[in-house]
Design an enzyme around this catalytic site. Structure first.
Site, PDB file in Angstrom:
ATOM      1  N   HIS A 144      56.478  -3.059  46.191  1.00 33.21           N
ATOM      2  CA  HIS A 144      57.301  -3.108  47.410  1.00 33.21           C
ATOM      3  C   HIS A 144      58.409  -4.156  47.268  1.00 33.21           C
ATOM      4  CE1 HIS A 144      57.743  -3.142  51.985  1.00 33.21           C
ATOM      5  NE2 HIS A 144      58.411  -4.213  51.601  1.00 33.21           N
ATOM      6  N   GLU A 145      58.035  -5.376  46.840  1.00 30.79           N
ATOM      7  CA  GLU A 145      59.030  -6.460  46.754  1.00 30.79           C
ATOM      8  C   GLU A 145      60.059  -6.182  45.659  1.00 30.79           C
ATOM      9  OE1 GLU A 145      59.304  -8.413  49.161  1.00 30.79           O
ATOM     10  OE2 GLU A 145      57.341  -7.954  49.998  1.00 30.79           O
TER      11      GLU A 145
HETATM   12 NI    NI Z   1      59.931  -5.407  52.487  1.00 29.94          NI
END
Ligand code: NI
Length: 189
Positions: A144-145
């Site tokens: 996600h990051e």
């Molecule tokens: Ni995010």
């Protein structure tokens, strides 16, 4: 030290590919990371990428809280990690459907397929190289990051938009993800 303003979905800084950091040990990188840590502590959340605070550099911070872990190997609690110029590659073909939220997409939760197991690398602000294997929520938060560094927000990864919900409704009317995953697998065959 400062608490930074969070860019929200629609801001161009979240859509562009972030720039590599020429020197991870540069004082401006350390200063940015310090402010990102203070911001994440203030708002709460598992991770933050520099573009989310309007800085288009390849810098992320993340942690794995104990309550999000499964206890499987590679999916254990992780103290706050800072990574500059990170890279990730998936290990194997296994994917998992799981809920995600994002400080740049406030008030929503969505279910996203992610690789169940990844290997990732990067540099600390002291210039040391990091290499880890991650599973479960740890693998999810990393994917996600890192996506933020390529201008990708989690809704762009969603394959079933019926699994996007406001947090309040999501809490009131829990959805069965295992059932949803089965339904999606069946639809794909
Ligand atoms: Ni995010």
């Amino acid at each position: 030290m400062a608490i930074l303003k969070i860019a929200r979905m629609g801001h161009p800084v979240l859509r562009r590919v972030a720039d590599p950091v020429p020197d991870p040990t540069a004082p401006e990188v350390t200063a940015l990371v310090r402010d990102m840590i203070e911001t994440l502590d203030d708002i709460g959340g598992a991770g933050l990428a520099a573009p989310q605070v309007h800085v288009p550099w390849r810098v992320v911070i993340f942690k794995v809280p104990e309550e999000r872990t499964t206890g499987r190997e590679g999916d254990t609690p992780l103290p706050l990690t800072v990574l500059v110029n990170p890279l990730v590659e998936r290990i194997g073909d296994e994917i998992e459907l799981g809920w995600e939220g994002c400080l740049s997409v406030p008030g929503l939760r969505g279910a996203v397929w992610r690789a169940a197991r990844v290997r990732y690398t990067g540099f600390t602000t002291e210039g040391a190289s990091v290499e880890r294997i991650a599973e479960g929520f740890h693998a999810r938060v990393v994917q996600h990051e890192f996506d933020h560094l390529d201008g990708i927000l989690y809704p762009q990864r969603m394959t079933d938009m019926t699994l996007l919900a406001f947090v309040e409704e999501w809490q009131r009317f829990p959805m069965d993800l295992a059932e949803a995953a089965e339904r999606m697998a069946e639809a794909a065959t």
